[in-house]
Design a protein around this motif. Sequence first.
Motif, PDB file in Angstrom:
ATOM      1  N   ALA A  70       0.855  -1.182   0.000  1.00 26.79           N
ATOM      2  CA  ALA A  70       0.000   0.000   0.000  1.00 26.79           C
ATOM      3  C   ALA A  70       0.892   1.232   0.000  1.00 26.79           C
ATOM      4  O   ALA A  70       2.096   1.149  -0.187  1.00 26.79           O
ATOM      5  N   ILE A  71       0.277   2.356   0.238  1.00 26.75           N
ATOM      6  CA  ILE A  71       1.033   3.596   0.328  1.00 26.75           C
ATOM      7  C   ILE A  71       2.019   3.474   1.479  1.00 26.75           C
ATOM      8  O   ILE A  71       1.669   3.004   2.559  1.00 26.75           O
ATOM      9  N   ALA A  72       3.253   3.870   1.250  1.00 25.29           N
ATOM     10  CA  ALA A  72       4.256   3.804   2.305  1.00 25.29           C
ATOM     11  C   ALA A  72       3.797   4.660   3.476  1.00 25.29           C
ATOM     12  O   ALA A  72       3.285   5.753   3.284  1.00 25.29           O
ATOM     13  N   PRO A  73       3.965   4.168   4.690  1.00 26.63           N
ATOM     14  CA  PRO A  73       3.487   4.936   5.834  1.00 26.63           C
ATOM     15  C   PRO A  73       4.130   6.313   5.949  1.00 26.63           C
ATOM     16  O   PRO A  73       3.495   7.262   6.339  1.00 26.63           O
ATOM     17  N   TRP A  74       5.386   6.400   5.611  1.00 19.60           N
ATOM     18  CA  TRP A  74       6.079   7.682   5.643  1.00 19.60           C
ATOM     19  C   TRP A  74       6.850   7.835   4.340  1.00 19.60           C
ATOM     20  O   TRP A  74       7.812   7.109   4.102  1.00 19.60           O
ATOM     21  N   PRO A  75       6.458   8.762   3.491  1.00 18.01           N
ATOM     22  CA  PRO A  75       7.236   8.984   2.268  1.00 18.01           C
ATOM     23  C   PRO A  75       8.669   9.391   2.610  1.00 18.01           C
ATOM     24  O   PRO A  75       8.936  10.014   3.640  1.00 18.01           O
TER      25      PRO A  75
ATOM     26  N   GLU B  34       4.335  20.160   6.706  1.00 18.28           N
ATOM     27  CA  GLU B  34       2.882  20.334   6.620  1.00 18.28           C
ATOM     28  C   GLU B  34       2.379  20.132   5.189  1.00 18.28           C
ATOM     29  O   GLU B  34       1.334  19.524   4.974  1.00 18.28           O
ATOM     30  N   ASP B  35       3.125  20.625   4.196  1.00 22.18           N
ATOM     31  CA  ASP B  35       2.735  20.442   2.794  1.00 22.18           C
ATOM     32  C   ASP B  35       2.705  18.961   2.420  1.00 22.18           C
ATOM     33  O   ASP B  35       1.756  18.482   1.783  1.00 22.18           O
ATOM     34  N   VAL B  36       3.734  18.226   2.829  1.00 16.89           N
ATOM     35  CA  VAL B  36       3.782  16.792   2.524  1.00 16.89           C
ATOM     36  C   VAL B  36       2.660  16.065   3.256  1.00 16.89           C
ATOM     37  O   VAL B  36       1.997  15.188   2.687  1.00 16.89           O
ATOM     38  N   ASN B  37       2.392  16.443   4.502  1.00 21.07           N
ATOM     39  CA  ASN B  37       1.288  15.832   5.250  1.00 21.07           C
ATOM     40  C   ASN B  37      -0.039  16.058   4.549  1.00 21.07           C
ATOM     41  O   ASN B  37      -0.871  15.147   4.473  1.00 21.07           O
ATOM     42  N   ARG B  38      -0.255  17.264   4.028  1.00 25.41           N
ATOM     43  CA  ARG B  38      -1.503  17.538   3.299  1.00 25.41           C
ATOM     44  C   ARG B  38      -1.612  16.661   2.054  1.00 25.41           C
ATOM     45  O   ARG B  38      -2.682  16.143   1.741  1.00 25.41           O
ATOM     46  N   GLU B  39      -0.499  16.500   1.345  1.00 29.13           N
ATOM     47  CA  GLU B  39      -0.515  15.650   0.142  1.00 29.13           C
ATOM     48  C   GLU B  39      -0.826  14.198   0.509  1.00 29.13           C
ATOM     49  O   GLU B  39      -1.603  13.530  -0.178  1.00 29.13           O
ATOM     50  N   VAL B  40      -0.219  13.701   1.577  1.00 28.88           N
ATOM     51  CA  VAL B  40      -0.469  12.322   2.007  1.00 28.88           C
ATOM     52  C   VAL B  40      -1.926  12.161   2.428  1.00 28.88           C
ATOM     53  O   VAL B  40      -2.583  11.189   2.052  1.00 28.88           O
ATOM     54  N   GLU B  41      -2.447  13.119   3.184  1.00 29.24           N
ATOM     55  CA  GLU B  41      -3.844  13.042   3.617  1.00 29.24           C
ATOM     56  C   GLU B  41      -4.787  13.073   2.423  1.00 29.24           C
ATOM     57  O   GLU B  41      -5.784  12.347   2.390  1.00 29.24           O
ATOM     58  N   ALA B  42      -4.478  13.895   1.418  1.00 28.44           N
ATOM     59  CA  ALA B  42      -5.308  13.954   0.223  1.00 28.44           C
ATOM     60  C   ALA B  42      -5.288  12.618  -0.519  1.00 28.44           C
ATOM     61  O   ALA B  42      -6.335  12.137  -0.987  1.00 28.44           O
ATOM     62  N   SER B  43      -4.120  12.000  -0.625  1.00 24.35           N
ATOM     63  CA  SER B  43      -4.047  10.710  -1.325  1.00 24.35           C
ATOM     64  C   SER B  43      -4.785   9.628  -0.538  1.00 24.35           C
ATOM     65  O   SER B  43      -5.402   8.733  -1.128  1.00 24.35           O
ATOM     66  N   ILE B  44      -4.764   9.713   0.786  1.00 26.05           N
ATOM     67  CA  ILE B  44      -5.507   8.757   1.612  1.00 26.05           C
ATOM     68  C   ILE B  44      -7.005   8.936   1.384  1.00 26.05           C
ATOM     69  O   ILE B  44      -7.748   7.955   1.246  1.00 26.05           O
ATOM     70  N   GLU B  45      -7.459  10.180   1.331  1.00 26.01           N
ATOM     71  CA  GLU B  45      -8.883  10.444   1.098  1.00 26.01           C
ATOM     72  C   GLU B  45      -9.319   9.922  -0.272  1.00 26.01           C
ATOM     73  O   GLU B  45     -10.410   9.370  -0.415  1.00 26.01           O
TER      74      GLU B  45
END
Length: 127
Positions: free
Chosen positions: A32-37, A90-101
């Motif tokens: 799946a998506i790596a837990p931490w890019p 914060e920018d990377v966290n937003r991108e990860v959250e968007a991909s999770i959604e």
Amino acid sequence: MLWGTLVLLVVAVAIVAFVLQPLWIAHRRPSAIAPWPAVLLDLFAERDVILAALRDLQLDYETGKVSGDEYRKMRASLLAEAARVLRAIEDVNREVEASIEVEIAHLRELARQVDSTTSTSAAGALS
């Protein structure tokens, strides 16, 4: 004697298969998506380096190794760098959250399709 050896061999193979099954399943499962890019891990490491530098600078100032003017300039520079790193995190966290959604929405759509197919086939079986 031959039957006893054969039974022990079968039991041993079954035990080994049982023990190794979770590893085999995990290996076959698509990742799946790596837990931490990797970018996020790099940013965390950079943040830690900046925090350590701030602590060292504070200690150097308190022991008199760094003058007041140098301390203020270096501290301001380190704080600006820390702010940049925190914004990037914060920018990377937003991108990860968007991909999770997006992934959650996709999985919900698949679940709806399965539910509608199941209810359609169940209704057809009742008729």
